[in-house]
Scaffold this motif. Structure first.
Motif, mmCIF file in Angstrom:
data_model
loop_
_atom_site.group_PDB
_atom_site.id
_atom_site.type_symbol
_atom_site.label_atom_id
_atom_site.label_comp_id
_atom_site.label_asym_id
_atom_site.label_seq_id
_atom_site.Cartn_x
_atom_site.Cartn_y
_atom_site.Cartn_z
ATOM 1 N N LEU A 36 33.946 4.003 32.917
ATOM 2 C CA LEU A 36 34.207 2.661 33.429
ATOM 3 C C LEU A 36 35.699 2.332 33.360
ATOM 4 C CD1 LEU A 36 31.199 0.740 31.828
ATOM 5 C CD2 LEU A 36 31.608 1.040 34.280
ATOM 6 N N GLN A 37 36.309 2.629 32.232
ATOM 7 C CA GLN A 37 37.732 2.348 32.054
ATOM 8 C C GLN A 37 38.584 3.166 33.028
ATOM 9 O OE1 GLN A 37 37.871 3.218 27.847
ATOM 10 N NE2 GLN A 37 37.668 1.056 27.288
ATOM 11 N N ASN A 38 38.204 4.424 33.240
ATOM 12 C CA ASN A 38 38.937 5.263 34.198
ATOM 13 C C ASN A 38 38.829 4.708 35.610
ATOM 14 O OD1 ASN A 38 39.773 7.039 32.201
ATOM 15 N ND2 ASN A 38 38.072 8.454 32.532
ATOM 16 N N LEU A 39 37.627 4.275 35.988
ATOM 17 C CA LEU A 39 37.459 3.686 37.319
ATOM 18 C C LEU A 39 38.266 2.398 37.466
ATOM 19 C CD1 LEU A 39 33.664 4.248 38.072
ATOM 20 C CD2 LEU A 39 35.597 5.051 39.449
ATOM 21 N N GLU A 40 38.266 1.573 36.430
ATOM 22 C CA GLU A 40 39.017 0.316 36.477
ATOM 23 C C GLU A 40 40.495 0.563 36.753
ATOM 24 O OE1 GLU A 40 38.122 -1.408 32.687
ATOM 25 O OE2 GLU A 40 36.099 -2.002 33.295
ATOM 26 N N LYS A 41 41.031 1.629 36.188
ATOM 27 C CA LYS A 41 42.453 1.959 36.382
ATOM 28 C C LYS A 41 42.765 2.331 37.824
ATOM 29 C CE LYS A 41 43.020 3.594 31.656
ATOM 30 N NZ LYS A 41 43.165 4.786 30.792
ATOM 31 N N THR A 42 41.775 2.830 38.558
ATOM 32 C CA THR A 42 42.025 3.284 39.927
ATOM 33 C C THR A 42 41.830 2.187 40.972
ATOM 34 O OG1 THR A 42 39.730 3.977 40.334
ATOM 35 C CG2 THR A 42 41.211 5.592 39.317
ATOM 36 N N PHE A 43 41.172 1.096 40.635
ATOM 37 C CA PHE A 43 40.826 0.073 41.626
ATOM 38 C C PHE A 43 42.034 -0.429 42.425
ATOM 39 C CE2 PHE A 43 36.793 -1.378 39.178
ATOM 40 C CZ PHE A 43 36.088 -0.321 39.727
ATOM 41 N N ALA A 44 43.134 -0.700 41.764
ATOM 42 C CA ALA A 44 44.309 -1.281 42.426
ATOM 43 C C ALA A 44 44.959 -0.313 43.415
ATOM 44 C CB ALA A 44 45.327 -1.729 41.390
ATOM 45 N N THR A 45 44.710 0.965 43.288
ATOM 46 C CA THR A 45 45.379 1.955 44.132
ATOM 47 C C THR A 45 44.520 2.445 45.303
ATOM 48 O OG1 THR A 45 44.598 3.799 42.775
ATOM 49 C CG2 THR A 45 46.698 2.784 42.154
ATOM 50 N N LEU A 46 43.277 1.991 45.393
ATOM 51 C CA LEU A 46 42.362 2.495 46.400
ATOM 52 C C LEU A 46 42.377 1.656 47.674
ATOM 53 C CD1 LEU A 46 39.280 3.271 44.118
ATOM 54 C CD2 LEU A 46 40.968 4.887 44.993
ATOM 55 N N ASP A 47 42.179 2.333 48.823
ATOM 56 C CA ASP A 47 42.005 1.598 50.073
ATOM 57 C C ASP A 47 40.593 1.018 50.104
ATOM 58 O OD1 ASP A 47 40.135 3.582 50.988
ATOM 59 O OD2 ASP A 47 41.791 4.790 51.754
ATOM 60 N N GLN A 48 40.300 0.200 51.099
ATOM 61 C CA GLN A 48 39.031 -0.527 51.155
ATOM 62 C C GLN A 48 37.820 0.401 51.078
ATOM 63 O OE1 GLN A 48 38.802 -3.803 50.957
ATOM 64 N NE2 GLN A 48 36.579 -3.751 50.986
ATOM 65 N N LYS A 49 37.826 1.476 51.849
ATOM 66 C CA LYS A 49 36.677 2.394 51.887
ATOM 67 C C LYS A 49 36.433 3.017 50.514
ATOM 68 C CE LYS A 49 35.045 6.685 53.903
ATOM 69 N NZ LYS A 49 35.378 7.850 54.713
ATOM 70 N N HIS A 50 37.496 3.531 49.916
ATOM 71 C CA HIS A 50 37.362 4.189 48.622
ATOM 72 C C HIS A 50 37.079 3.189 47.501
ATOM 73 C CE1 HIS A 50 39.430 7.444 50.864
ATOM 74 N NE2 HIS A 50 38.499 8.146 50.240
ATOM 75 N N LEU A 51 37.580 1.968 47.661
ATOM 76 C CA LEU A 51 37.313 0.927 46.671
ATOM 77 C C LEU A 51 35.821 0.585 46.663
ATOM 78 C CD1 LEU A 51 38.287 -1.089 44.570
ATOM 79 C CD2 LEU A 51 38.772 -2.685 46.446
ATOM 80 N N GLU A 52 35.225 0.489 47.831
ATOM 81 C CA GLU A 52 33.790 0.202 47.915
ATOM 82 C C GLU A 52 32.969 1.310 47.258
ATOM 83 O OE1 GLU A 52 32.752 -0.646 51.979
ATOM 84 O OE2 GLU A 52 34.132 -2.352 52.062
ATOM 85 N N GLN A 53 33.364 2.545 47.484
ATOM 86 C CA GLN A 53 32.667 3.678 46.856
ATOM 87 C C GLN A 53 32.824 3.629 45.341
ATOM 88 O OE1 GLN A 53 34.532 6.976 48.831
ATOM 89 N NE2 GLN A 53 33.140 6.910 50.588
ATOM 90 N N ALA A 54 34.043 3.339 44.905
ATOM 91 C CA ALA A 54 34.306 3.266 43.462
ATOM 92 C C ALA A 54 33.543 2.116 42.827
ATOM 93 C CB ALA A 54 35.807 3.132 43.212
ATOM 94 N N LYS A 79 29.928 3.122 42.391
ATOM 95 C CA LYS A 79 29.822 4.024 41.237
ATOM 96 C C LYS A 79 29.967 3.230 39.940
ATOM 97 C CE LYS A 79 31.522 8.542 39.841
ATOM 98 N NZ LYS A 79 32.466 9.630 40.154
ATOM 99 N N TYR A 80 30.900 2.289 39.948
ATOM 100 C CA TYR A 80 31.126 1.431 38.783
ATOM 101 C C TYR A 80 29.847 0.657 38.434
ATOM 102 C CZ TYR A 80 33.621 -1.842 35.717
ATOM 103 O OH TYR A 80 34.048 -2.571 34.647
ATOM 104 N N GLY A 81 29.198 0.136 39.450
ATOM 105 C CA GLY A 81 27.952 -0.595 39.238
ATOM 106 C C GLY A 81 26.882 0.272 38.597
ATOM 107 N N GLN A 82 26.800 1.531 39.007
ATOM 108 C CA GLN A 82 25.827 2.454 38.412
ATOM 109 C C GLN A 82 26.150 2.703 36.939
ATOM 110 O OE1 GLN A 82 26.202 5.786 41.057
ATOM 111 N NE2 GLN A 82 24.720 4.970 42.517
ATOM 112 N N TYR A 83 27.434 2.863 36.659
ATOM 113 C CA TYR A 83 27.842 3.077 35.266
ATOM 114 C C TYR A 83 27.559 1.839 34.411
ATOM 115 C CZ TYR A 83 30.226 7.559 36.013
ATOM 116 O OH TYR A 83 30.509 8.868 36.280
#
Length: 130
Positions: free
Chosen positions: A62-80, A83-87
């Motif tokens: 969860l913490q690793n995903l949180e760190k990537t949110f600000a750097t992702l484009d819309q498509k990849h942010l939705e995927q992340a 995944k975050y929701g599943q975690y």
């Protein structure tokens, strides 16, 4: 009533001698070894946290995903986020938000709060097995 017999989850731990275990609906089954094989330099608190290894791994994800949110484009942010929701769901199923409370309750229940920062190797045999 459930009748539980040894399976691959417990193989190698104890030899099955007979009997049955009855478990109420919704209960979780675990195994606690009576003889620990832990490095002497490991702190008691670290040993307690090992019981929650899976939840801790999920929290790190969860913490690793949180760190990537600000750097992702819309498509990849939705995927992340999916995944975050599943975690988050998995973490909640493991009562991840209650881990600190659980460790504190174990320490209080076993009356070992004063031993938390001691190394496992410095404990007496009786203190190691509780």
């Amino acid at each position: 009533m459930w009748k539980i017999y040894p399976d691959e989850k417990f193989n190698g731990y104890e030899e099955y001698q007979g009997g049955s275990i009855h478990i109420r609906k919704g209960a979780k089954l675990g195994y606690l070894e009576q003889i620990y094989h832990i490095e002497g330099s490991t702190e008691v608190e670290e040993v307690l946290w090992q019981a929650f290894k899976k939840a801790i791994e999920i929290k790190k994800e969860l913490q690793n995903l949180e760190k990537t949110f600000a750097t992702l484009d819309q498509k990849h942010l939705e995927q992340a986020m999916a995944k975050y929701g599943q975690y988050v769901e998995a973490y909640e199923r493991l009562d991840g938000y209650q881990l600190e409370t659980k460790v504190n309750q174990v320490c209080e229940g076993l009356d070992i709060s004063t031993l938390r920062k001691m190394t496992f190797g410095s404990l007496s045999g009786g203190e190691r097995t509780g």
